[in-house]
Design an enzyme around this catalytic site. Structure first.
Site, PDB file in Angstrom:
ATOM      1  N   HIS A  62      12.918 -14.601  21.283  1.00 58.54           N
ATOM      2  CA  HIS A  62      14.211 -15.222  21.590  1.00 58.54           C
ATOM      3  C   HIS A  62      15.066 -14.324  22.471  1.00 58.54           C
ATOM      4  O   HIS A  62      16.284 -14.469  22.504  1.00 58.54           O
ATOM      5  CB  HIS A  62      14.961 -15.537  20.286  1.00 58.54           C
ATOM      6  CG  HIS A  62      14.259 -16.553  19.435  1.00 58.54           C
ATOM      7  ND1 HIS A  62      13.788 -16.280  18.175  1.00 58.54           N
ATOM      8  CD2 HIS A  62      13.905 -17.828  19.691  1.00 58.54           C
ATOM      9  CE1 HIS A  62      13.192 -17.361  17.679  1.00 58.54           C
ATOM     10  NE2 HIS A  62      13.250 -18.307  18.587  1.00 58.54           N
ATOM     11  N   HIS A  63      14.438 -13.372  23.184  1.00 55.94           N
ATOM     12  CA  HIS A  63      15.270 -12.490  24.023  1.00 55.94           C
ATOM     13  C   HIS A  63      15.926 -13.281  25.153  1.00 55.94           C
ATOM     14  O   HIS A  63      16.906 -12.845  25.725  1.00 55.94           O
ATOM     15  CB  HIS A  63      14.435 -11.319  24.584  1.00 55.94           C
ATOM     16  CG  HIS A  63      13.443 -11.744  25.620  1.00 55.94           C
ATOM     17  ND1 HIS A  63      12.311 -12.441  25.310  1.00 55.94           N
ATOM     18  CD2 HIS A  63      13.426 -11.590  26.958  1.00 55.94           C
ATOM     19  CE1 HIS A  63      11.628 -12.694  26.422  1.00 55.94           C
ATOM     20  NE2 HIS A  63      12.289 -12.187  27.430  1.00 55.94           N
ATOM     21  N   ARG A  64      15.372 -14.441  25.468  1.00 59.75           N
ATOM     22  CA  ARG A  64      15.983 -15.375  26.424  1.00 59.75           C
ATOM     23  C   ARG A  64      15.931 -16.775  25.814  1.00 59.75           C
ATOM     24  O   ARG A  64      15.000 -17.089  25.072  1.00 59.75           O
ATOM     25  CB  ARG A  64      15.204 -15.404  27.740  1.00 59.75           C
ATOM     26  CG  ARG A  64      15.225 -14.096  28.514  1.00 59.75           C
ATOM     27  CD  ARG A  64      16.254 -14.150  29.612  1.00 59.75           C
ATOM     28  NE  ARG A  64      16.479 -12.823  30.136  1.00 59.75           N
ATOM     29  CZ  ARG A  64      16.439 -12.527  31.437  1.00 59.75           C
ATOM     30  NH1 ARG A  64      16.154 -13.450  32.325  1.00 59.75           N
ATOM     31  NH2 ARG A  64      16.702 -11.312  31.854  1.00 59.75           N
ATOM     32  N   LYS A  68       9.943 -21.447  25.720  1.00 60.44           N
ATOM     33  CA  LYS A  68       9.194 -22.404  26.558  1.00 60.44           C
ATOM     34  C   LYS A  68       7.700 -22.219  26.362  1.00 60.44           C
ATOM     35  O   LYS A  68       7.208 -21.104  26.277  1.00 60.44           O
ATOM     36  CB  LYS A  68       9.560 -22.105  28.020  1.00 60.44           C
ATOM     37  CG  LYS A  68       8.960 -23.010  29.047  1.00 60.44           C
ATOM     38  CD  LYS A  68       9.970 -24.065  29.479  1.00 60.44           C
ATOM     39  CE  LYS A  68       9.371 -25.172  30.285  1.00 60.44           C
ATOM     40  NZ  LYS A  68       8.509 -26.076  29.530  1.00 60.44           N
ATOM     41  N   LYS A  92       4.270 -13.878  30.174  1.00 58.91           N
ATOM     42  CA  LYS A  92       4.087 -14.635  31.416  1.00 58.91           C
ATOM     43  C   LYS A  92       5.431 -14.904  32.087  1.00 58.91           C
ATOM     44  O   LYS A  92       5.616 -14.670  33.276  1.00 58.91           O
ATOM     45  CB  LYS A  92       3.428 -15.967  31.029  1.00 58.91           C
ATOM     46  CG  LYS A  92       2.673 -16.653  32.109  1.00 58.91           C
ATOM     47  CD  LYS A  92       2.003 -17.908  31.569  1.00 58.91           C
ATOM     48  CE  LYS A  92       0.831 -17.604  30.651  1.00 58.91           C
ATOM     49  NZ  LYS A  92       0.089 -18.812  30.273  1.00 58.91           N
ATOM     50  N   ASP A  97       9.521 -13.711  36.353  1.00 54.87           N
ATOM     51  CA  ASP A  97      10.980 -13.835  36.346  1.00 54.87           C
ATOM     52  C   ASP A  97      11.457 -15.254  36.062  1.00 54.87           C
ATOM     53  O   ASP A  97      12.338 -15.789  36.755  1.00 54.87           O
ATOM     54  CB  ASP A  97      11.568 -13.347  37.684  1.00 54.87           C
ATOM     55  CG  ASP A  97      11.441 -11.849  37.836  1.00 54.87           C
ATOM     56  OD1 ASP A  97      11.474 -11.144  36.805  1.00 54.87           O
ATOM     57  OD2 ASP A  97      11.274 -11.375  38.979  1.00 54.87           O
ATOM     58  N   LYS A 104       4.867 -21.942  21.896  1.00 52.58           N
ATOM     59  CA  LYS A 104       3.691 -22.800  22.070  1.00 52.58           C
ATOM     60  C   LYS A 104       3.615 -23.757  20.900  1.00 52.58           C
ATOM     61  O   LYS A 104       4.040 -23.424  19.783  1.00 52.58           O
ATOM     62  CB  LYS A 104       2.408 -21.953  22.093  1.00 52.58           C
ATOM     63  CG  LYS A 104       1.274 -22.631  22.803  1.00 52.58           C
ATOM     64  CD  LYS A 104       1.418 -22.496  24.312  1.00 52.58           C
ATOM     65  CE  LYS A 104       0.288 -23.123  25.052  1.00 52.58           C
ATOM     66  NZ  LYS A 104       0.382 -22.800  26.493  1.00 52.58           N
ATOM     67  N   SER A 363       7.690 -25.632  35.792  1.00 52.28           N
ATOM     68  CA  SER A 363       8.430 -26.213  34.665  1.00 52.28           C
ATOM     69  C   SER A 363       9.890 -25.740  34.704  1.00 52.28           C
ATOM     70  O   SER A 363      10.815 -26.497  34.416  1.00 52.28           O
ATOM     71  CB  SER A 363       7.816 -25.773  33.340  1.00 52.28           C
ATOM     72  OG  SER A 363       6.775 -26.632  32.972  1.00 52.28           O
TER      73      SER A 363
HETATM   74  P1  NAD Z   1      -7.169 -30.146  30.282  1.00 54.15           P
HETATM   75  O1  NAD Z   1      -7.274 -30.775  28.950  1.00 54.15           O
HETATM   76  O2  NAD Z   1      -6.546 -30.909  31.386  1.00 54.15           O
HETATM   77  O3  NAD Z   1      -8.623 -29.686  30.805  1.00 54.15           O
HETATM   78  C1  NAD Z   1      -9.529 -28.919  30.116  1.00 54.15           C
HETATM   79  C2  NAD Z   1     -10.923 -29.341  30.584  1.00 54.15           C
HETATM   80  O4  NAD Z   1     -11.899 -28.462  30.052  1.00 54.15           O
HETATM   81  C3  NAD Z   1     -11.287 -30.753  30.140  1.00 54.15           C
HETATM   82  O5  NAD Z   1     -11.688 -31.511  31.273  1.00 54.15           O
HETATM   83  C4  NAD Z   1     -12.417 -30.523  29.132  1.00 54.15           C
HETATM   84  O6  NAD Z   1     -13.354 -31.587  29.135  1.00 54.15           O
HETATM   85  C5  NAD Z   1     -13.016 -29.226  29.661  1.00 54.15           C
HETATM   86  N1  NAD Z   1     -13.788 -28.477  28.662  1.00 54.15           N
HETATM   87  C6  NAD Z   1     -13.571 -28.383  27.329  1.00 54.15           C
HETATM   88  N2  NAD Z   1     -14.494 -27.591  26.755  1.00 54.15           N
HETATM   89  C7  NAD Z   1     -15.308 -27.160  27.753  1.00 54.15           C
HETATM   90  C8  NAD Z   1     -16.450 -26.327  27.798  1.00 54.15           C
HETATM   91  N3  NAD Z   1     -16.927 -25.743  26.695  1.00 54.15           N
HETATM   92  N4  NAD Z   1     -17.032 -26.104  29.000  1.00 54.15           N
HETATM   93  C9  NAD Z   1     -16.557 -26.673  30.134  1.00 54.15           C
HETATM   94  N5  NAD Z   1     -15.480 -27.497  30.141  1.00 54.15           N
HETATM   95  C10 NAD Z   1     -14.862 -27.736  28.974  1.00 54.15           C
HETATM   96  O7  NAD Z   1      -6.445 -28.744  30.009  1.00 54.15           O
HETATM   97  P2  NAD Z   1      -5.678 -27.846  31.080  1.00 54.15           P
HETATM   98  O8  NAD Z   1      -4.247 -28.207  31.023  1.00 54.15           O
HETATM   99  O9  NAD Z   1      -6.415 -27.871  32.364  1.00 54.15           O
HETATM  100  O10 NAD Z   1      -5.808 -26.411  30.381  1.00 54.15           O
HETATM  101  C11 NAD Z   1      -6.957 -25.599  30.553  1.00 54.15           C
HETATM  102  C12 NAD Z   1      -6.594 -24.166  30.227  1.00 54.15           C
HETATM  103  O11 NAD Z   1      -5.530 -23.743  31.073  1.00 54.15           O
HETATM  104  C13 NAD Z   1      -6.122 -23.911  28.798  1.00 54.15           C
HETATM  105  O12 NAD Z   1      -6.532 -22.625  28.405  1.00 54.15           O
HETATM  106  C14 NAD Z   1      -4.616 -23.936  28.925  1.00 54.15           C
HETATM  107  O13 NAD Z   1      -3.972 -23.209  27.896  1.00 54.15           O
HETATM  108  C15 NAD Z   1      -4.456 -23.255  30.268  1.00 54.15           C
HETATM  109  N6  NAD Z   1      -3.167 -23.527  30.935  1.00 54.15           N
HETATM  110  C16 NAD Z   1      -2.778 -24.799  31.235  1.00 54.15           C
HETATM  111  C17 NAD Z   1      -1.564 -25.002  31.887  1.00 54.15           C
HETATM  112  C18 NAD Z   1      -1.112 -26.374  32.337  1.00 54.15           C
HETATM  113  O14 NAD Z   1      -0.093 -26.453  33.040  1.00 54.15           O
HETATM  114  N7  NAD Z   1      -1.803 -27.447  32.004  1.00 54.15           N
HETATM  115  C19 NAD Z   1      -0.730 -23.912  32.191  1.00 54.15           C
HETATM  116  C20 NAD Z   1      -1.171 -22.617  31.871  1.00 54.15           C
HETATM  117  C21 NAD Z   1      -2.392 -22.445  31.243  1.00 54.15           C
END
Ligand code: NAD
Length: 472
Positions: A62-64, A68, A92, A97, A104, A363
């Site tokens: 909660h420092h900011r 999110k 992150k 910044d 989460k 975001s």
């Molecule tokens: P998503 O659900 O849109 O896509 C994930 C994809 O991975 C799916 O198509 C799924 O079928 C596939 N998948 C699942 N298990 C698998 C496996 N064993 N091998 C190969 N493919 C597999 O999710 P996303 O939003 O793209 O998120 C993916 C990663 O990115 C996560 O770790 C998430 O925390 C991270 N992330 C997402 C965002 C965002 O804005 N969406 C931001 C930062 C980090």
């Protein structure tokens, strides 16, 4: 050492970076610990039967304000995972910044097993539980999409929050990643993948880093393998191919993996999967079935992009990774033990806490748009275009030469929302990389980019604690 959990890996990364910050033990403990976790069980009626759903929201720091972080729908969700992901969010945001604390959320379901209307019920009930405990709000905690969720779920969250807070003029800022028609911002859906591309490109532009890897400077012509063709993976792959001149030579999805060292058109692969329900029948590529899908981590390539889940490279397969660079598009795809092996072998890892920060960056832009109640670019676009037109006319009359229609259109174009969002994201990712890379080069003892990224984040967060003081 074996990592028992994702959270343990995050803790090890923190502990490796902490001594480089020179901060006292007590302050470091406060920056490391997760401030609050809300665990909920709620009932939802699915096909006439009551189902108990397990869900979480963790606010790491909660420092900011607000905090999110995304909401994940997966049957692997558990408290440790949510806390680990919330922790990464704090660091992150600090690196790029973005003035938020980390959070989460997670709902322990397999979203692909539920109908759209069931998912709506679960999402609205989960949101109601967050409202009840004040774990959501434009000034409190602002969720976003993550694995298994997208704009559709964010619209349901917004609508639920709005129904409970009809007098909150800033209600749209309670969640980001909404559809553009529901107060979202243009460019949010592609943002994480686009940010991953900018981050990889920036790393490839460092001549000293590329020399060490025996690669040519610049992203063009590099080969890439991507795990997961969801939001992050598909945008990373398409943008890297279209704007970076990268050749995609391998991809994997839940059904398996494909590899063709000659490369394939990634749009065509994505189309093929949408039509046939699988990448495995894609023509001209070597296919690896579901049981062998982890082989994707060992495909020969310049850049490996895990963009699906955590713990994909660990002590069992790190020694077999052939990529020169691992770009962590997903959160936590490399365990701490896996990272140690990669580091020993000279593989460069672009850490998640920097590389996938494009999502939270845009975001932040969306949240700002919601608070200002106006589309970016609306005030100045036409004004700028008029000025540019005058400049073009002046140049033409002074030189006596006519500028081609194509060039004229490019010069007089005033920035739209998407142009401004992409420009802000590009600037953020470039300066984020420089901050980490400078520290990595300057501080003796910092052995990899992740340690530099954690040290930078911890120092930035500590500045808030030091200047605000600890109260009471
Ligand atoms: P998503 O659900 O849109 O896509 C994930 C994809 O991975 C799916 O198509 C799924 O079928 C596939 N998948 C699942 N298990 C698998 C496996 N064993 N091998 C190969 N493919 C597999 O999710 P996303 O939003 O793209 O998120 C993916 C990663 O990115 C996560 O770790 C998430 O925390 C991270 N992330 C997402 C965002 C965002 O804005 N969406 C931001 C930062 C980090």
């Amino acid at each position: 050492m074996r990592d028992n959990s994702f959270l343990e890996s995050v803790g090890r990364y923190f502990d490796a970076a902490a001594p480089h910050t020179g901060l006292p033990e007590g302050l470091l403990s406060q920056i490391k610990i997760c401030n609050s976790v809300y665990q909920i069980y709620f009932p939802v009626k699915i096909n006439g039967e009551v189902q108990v759903i397990e869900a979480y929201r963790a606010q790491h720091s909660h420092h900011r304000s607000p905090t999110k972080g995304g909401i994940r729908y997966s049957n692997h969700v558990n408290q440790e995972e949510v806390v680990a992901l919330a922790t990464l969010m704090s660091y992150k945001c600090a690196i790029v910044d973005v003035p938020f604390g980390g959070a989460k959320g997670g709902v322990r379901i397999n979203p692909w097993e539920y109908s759209e209307s069931d998912l709506e019920k679960i999402t609205r009930r989960y949101t109601t539980e967050l409202i009840r405990r004040k774990f959501i709000g434009p000034a409190i905690d602002v969720p976003a999409p993550d694995y298994g969720t997208g704009p559709r779920e964010m619209a349901w969250i917004y609508d639920t929050y709005r129904s409970f807070h009809p007098d909150d003029i800033n209600a749209a800022g309670c969640v980001t990643g909404k559809p553009v028609s529901q107060n979202g911002v243009r460019g949010r859906t592609e943002a994480t993948g686009r940010g991953v591309f900018y981050g990889i490109r920036e790393a490839c532009n460092q001549a000293d880093l590329m020399d060490r890897l025996g690669l040519k400077t610049g992203i063009e012509g590099k080969t890439m393998v991507v795990q997961g063709l969801g939001n992050v993976g598909s945008h990373t792959a398409t943008i890297s191919q279209d704007e970076g001149g990268v050749t995609i030579i391998g991809v994997s999805e839940v059904e398996g993996a494909i590899y063709n060292p000659e490369g394939f058109d990634i749009h065509d692969v994505i189309r093929h999967r949408a039509e046939h329900g699988s990448i495995l029948s894609y023509p001209g590529a070597k296919a690896f079935g579901k049981e062998e899908r982890r082989a994707v981590m060992e495909f020969e390539c310049d850049i490996l992009v895990p963009a699906a889940l955590e713990n994909q490279i660990d002590e069992d397969n790190a020694a077999n990774v052939k990529a020169k660079m691992v770009a962590e598009a997903a959160n936590g795809p490399v365990t701490a033990s896996g990272a140690a092996i990669l580091a020993e072998r000279g593989v460069i890892v672009l850490p998640d806490i920097y590389l996938n920060a494009g999502g939270v960056t845009v975001s932040y832009f969306e949240w700002l748009k919601n608070l200002s109640h106006m589309r970016f670019g609306r005030l100045q676009k036409r004004f700028d275009e008029q000025n540019y037109r005058r400049i073009v006319e002046q140049i033409e009359s002074t030189t006596g030469k006519e500028i081609s229609e194509r060039d004229r259109q490019m010069i007089i174009h005033g920035a739209d929302e998407i142009d401004l969002v992409r420009s802000g994201l590009e600037e953020t990712m470039i300066s984020g990389f420089q901050g980490i890379y400078d520290l990595y080069k300057e501080k003796e003892g910092i052995k990899d980019l992740r340690t530099a990224a954690f040290a930078l984040a911890i120092s930035k967060i500590s500045n808030d604690y030091i200047s605000l003081g600890i109260w009471p």
